[in-house]
Write an enzyme that holds these catalytic residues in place. Structure first.
Site, PDB file in Angstrom:
ATOM      1  N   LEU A   8      13.215 -19.887 -15.513  1.00 33.12           N
ATOM      2  CA  LEU A   8      12.229 -18.452 -14.744  1.00 33.12           C
ATOM      3  C   LEU A   8      12.834 -17.051 -15.705  1.00 33.12           C
ATOM      4  O   LEU A   8      13.855 -17.304 -15.962  1.00 33.12           O
ATOM      5  CB  LEU A   8      13.039 -17.736 -12.894  1.00 33.12           C
ATOM      6  CG  LEU A   8      12.057 -18.733 -11.909  1.00 33.12           C
ATOM      7  CD1 LEU A   8      12.319 -20.492 -12.043  1.00 33.12           C
ATOM      8  CD2 LEU A   8      12.882 -18.661 -10.807  1.00 33.12           C
ATOM      9  N   GLY A  11      10.346 -12.151 -15.661  1.00 32.25           N
ATOM     10  CA  GLY A  11      10.138 -11.130 -15.439  1.00 32.25           C
ATOM     11  C   GLY A  11      10.286 -10.108 -16.550  1.00 32.25           C
ATOM     12  O   GLY A  11      10.675  -9.912 -17.708  1.00 32.25           O
ATOM     13  N   ARG A  15      14.861  -2.670 -16.008  1.00 30.63           N
ATOM     14  CA  ARG A  15      16.041  -1.923 -16.106  1.00 30.63           C
ATOM     15  C   ARG A  15      16.569  -2.133 -17.595  1.00 30.63           C
ATOM     16  O   ARG A  15      17.593  -1.014 -18.283  1.00 30.63           O
ATOM     17  CB  ARG A  15      17.565  -2.272 -15.224  1.00 30.63           C
ATOM     18  CG  ARG A  15      17.016  -1.673 -14.204  1.00 30.63           C
ATOM     19  CD  ARG A  15      17.961  -2.376 -13.251  1.00 30.63           C
ATOM     20  NE  ARG A  15      17.704  -3.331 -12.589  1.00 30.63           N
ATOM     21  CZ  ARG A  15      18.376  -4.423 -11.517  1.00 30.63           C
ATOM     22  NH1 ARG A  15      19.763  -3.705 -12.003  1.00 30.63           N
ATOM     23  NH2 ARG A  15      17.916  -5.222 -11.519  1.00 30.63           N
ATOM     24  N   GLN A  73       3.516 -17.236 -14.637  1.00 30.39           N
ATOM     25  CA  GLN A  73       3.181 -16.749 -13.283  1.00 30.39           C
ATOM     26  C   GLN A  73       3.675 -15.342 -13.725  1.00 30.39           C
ATOM     27  O   GLN A  73       4.393 -14.366 -13.568  1.00 30.39           O
ATOM     28  CB  GLN A  73       5.127 -16.235 -12.681  1.00 30.39           C
ATOM     29  CG  GLN A  73       5.287 -15.820 -10.826  1.00 30.39           C
ATOM     30  CD  GLN A  73       6.362 -16.179 -10.888  1.00 30.39           C
ATOM     31  OE1 GLN A  73       7.231 -15.819 -12.177  1.00 30.39           O
ATOM     32  NE2 GLN A  73       7.002 -15.421  -9.605  1.00 30.39           N
ATOM     33  N   GLY A 137      23.254 -12.473  -2.363  1.00 33.05           N
ATOM     34  CA  GLY A 137      23.124 -13.657  -1.376  1.00 33.05           C
ATOM     35  C   GLY A 137      24.186 -14.572  -0.650  1.00 33.05           C
ATOM     36  O   GLY A 137      25.324 -15.248  -1.364  1.00 33.05           O
ATOM     37  N   TYR A 385      12.770  -9.752 -63.449  1.00 29.63           N
ATOM     38  CA  TYR A 385      11.240  -9.707 -62.712  1.00 29.63           C
ATOM     39  C   TYR A 385      10.648  -8.998 -64.340  1.00 29.63           C
ATOM     40  O   TYR A 385      10.775  -7.987 -64.323  1.00 29.63           O
ATOM     41  CB  TYR A 385      11.306  -8.928 -61.836  1.00 29.63           C
ATOM     42  CG  TYR A 385       9.847  -8.865 -61.273  1.00 29.63           C
ATOM     43  CD1 TYR A 385       9.334  -9.685 -60.413  1.00 29.63           C
ATOM     44  CD2 TYR A 385      10.388  -7.698 -60.947  1.00 29.63           C
ATOM     45  CE1 TYR A 385       8.567  -9.253 -60.396  1.00 29.63           C
ATOM     46  CE2 TYR A 385       8.845  -7.394 -59.526  1.00 29.63           C
ATOM     47  CZ  TYR A 385       8.351  -7.830 -59.431  1.00 29.63           C
ATOM     48  OH  TYR A 385       7.226  -7.679 -59.101  1.00 29.63           O
ATOM     49  N   SER A 403      30.145  -5.602 -72.447  1.00 30.01           N
ATOM     50  CA  SER A 403      29.961  -4.784 -71.547  1.00 30.01           C
ATOM     51  C   SER A 403      28.044  -4.215 -71.593  1.00 30.01           C
ATOM     52  O   SER A 403      27.660  -3.793 -72.786  1.00 30.01           O
ATOM     53  CB  SER A 403      30.191  -3.951 -71.498  1.00 30.01           C
ATOM     54  OG  SER A 403      31.559  -4.233 -70.745  1.00 30.01           O
TER      55      SER A 403
END
Length: 453
Positions: A8, A11, A15, A73, A137, A385, A403
């Site tokens: 499921l 929903g 919240r 649903q 429940g 690039y 360097s």
């Protein structure tokens, strides 16, 4: 016998205070609903059904690789209504296991225990006892301790509210009887919804054997309704990952400060400092040391390599006995051979760095093939690039790059060559040649420095 698994996920999850569907929020870097689907798909002989509603297109797209049957649903009216929508797709025999997209940490072993109890005349409930069962429940049993009903919090009387055994919502029901029970559901309750739990009383009246199974830990059946609960389950997940890593021979300097957002595999005697993040698939060899605040994503690290603080590695391969960081960044396509060194504030991308070569600090190396024993001085960049296209730099073995050198690709520096500091190199440097490319220096006498106006 095929088992139907209905997940499921319709929903809205208001919240969560989010523009995204609740079930797409992540635990350990993976959407909650995907975690449930992944666990369900590991069970044998199963057919997956995914109930979607709010932002269902996004949920379906995020889960398409599981090839679940999608059931809509659009106007949710409870868990019973969700399962009724799926009923035409359920097999005639077998059983249906109901899971939830916002209960992400249910374990495969728990579900296998439920399946082991299933028969054509048995309904299996997953229940748990809670010290504070508020909101759940209640499991109602008769004098013979048989389950006869589930009563929701808002419909329970004072005596039923004292019951501590509660329904997790996860159940396994025989399909031959389930479809009739679903058709008989009504919404005569405080919420005006079709409760899936009402089928328990129907099953009891039909003489079906109702048995219970139990998860090993409460967090397995903890759902997510808001971001506080999401955060709590995230910590549970991360602690599990930390425990597994330590049991497999890794040392975590603070197990509460590690984030695994994918799959992390470690060899023996790895040491991981605080606040490290692992994303995707990461594999560490033996004796790897990782300093604090590092981020590793989709990479492999060889034995005895040291990764210093604040280093980032993504889609790269690091050999054995390498030394990285601090503050290094390996971008996708980087390959470091054994004993290579990438120092502080060095960035690489699509770079193959040879055995024992060193890029010690403040450099960018991209689109580069570098041989063994190369030393790259501070401030060196590969100019790969031109604003439109990328070009490659090739550096042979035992090259010394001074360097502040710019290597303008496409360009090749052959074996044993030396580049003088501050040079801009635009054409091939031959073997063992010295190359220098600097503008002519001019000194001016009597020059006055600018003054502040």
């Amino acid at each position: 016998m095929t088992q139907d698994i209905v997940i499921l996920a319709a929903g809205k999850g208001s919240r969560m205070k989010s523009q995204f569907s609740k079930v797409l929020h992540k635990i350990g870097g993976t959407a909650m609903v995907r975690r449930v689907l992944s666990t369900a798909s590991k069970l044998t002989n199963t057919k997956l059904h995914l109930i979607v509603g709010h932002q269902g297109e996004q949920v379906e797209a995020a889960c398409q690789d599981f090839y679940a049957n999608i059931v809509w649903q659009n106007n949710p009216q409870g868990t019973g209504d969700a399962l009724r929508r799926a009923a035409p797709s359920l097999s005639e025999d077998g059983a249906t296991l109901t899971l939830y997209g916002d209960v992400p940490l249910i374990q495969q072993s728990t579900l296998e225990n439920m399946l082991a109890l299933s028969t054509p005349n048995t309904l299996v409930l997953l229940t748990i006892k809670l010290d504070n069962p508020f909101g759940y429940g209640r499991i109602v049993r008769n004098a013979q301790d048989k389950v006869v009903a589930i009563v929701e919090q808002k419909d329970a009387n004072a005596e039923q509210l004292k019951i501590q055994e509660v329904n997790t919502g996860i159940l396994l029901a025989p399909n031959a009887k389930l479809k009739g029970w679903l058709e008989a559901l009504t919404n005569n309750n405080a919420q005006g919804e079709y409760y899936l739990t009402d089928i328990i009383a129907m099953a009891a009246n039909d003489g079906v054997n109702i048995v219970t199974a139990h998860p090993e830990a409460e967090w397995e059946v903890t759902g997510v309704n808001d971001r506080v609960q999401l955060s709590a389950l995230e910590r549970v997940w991360q602690q599990q990952q930390a425990d597994t890593l330590m049991r497999n021979g890794a040392t975590l300097l603070d197990p509460s400060r590690i984030d695994v957002r994918g799959e992390l595999t470690t060899g023996q005697d790895c040491i991981i400092d605080v606040n490290c993040v692992f994303e995707g698939t990461v594999t560490l060899g033996e004796n790897v040391e990782i300093g604090p605040n590092c981020v590793l994503k989709n990479c492999t690290v060889g034995d005895n390599t040291v990764i210093k603080a604040n280093t980032m590695i993504e889609d790269s391969t690091v050999g054995a006995d390498c030394d990285l960081g601090p503050f290094a960044r390996l971008r996708p396509g980087t390959v470091l051979e054994n004993k290579a060194k990438i120092g502080n504030f060095v960035e690489t991308k699509k770079a193959h760095i040879g055995v024992g070569s060193k890029v010690n600090h403040l450099s960018y190396v991209g689109d580069t093939q570098m041989g063994a024993g190369v030393n790259v001085g501070a401030g060196t960049i590969t100019c790969n690039y031109d604003g439109v296209n990328k070009f490659q730099t090739i550096i042979g073995d035992n090259v010394f790059v001074g360097s502040n050198t710019s290597l303008v690709a496409p360009v090749e520096v052959q074996t044993g060559a030396t580049i003088a500091a501050g040079s801009t190199i635009t054409k091939t440097v031959g073997e063992h040649q010295l190359a220098f490319g600097r503008a002519k220096q001019m000194n001016k006498d009597g020059w006055a420095r600018p003054t502040k106006k």
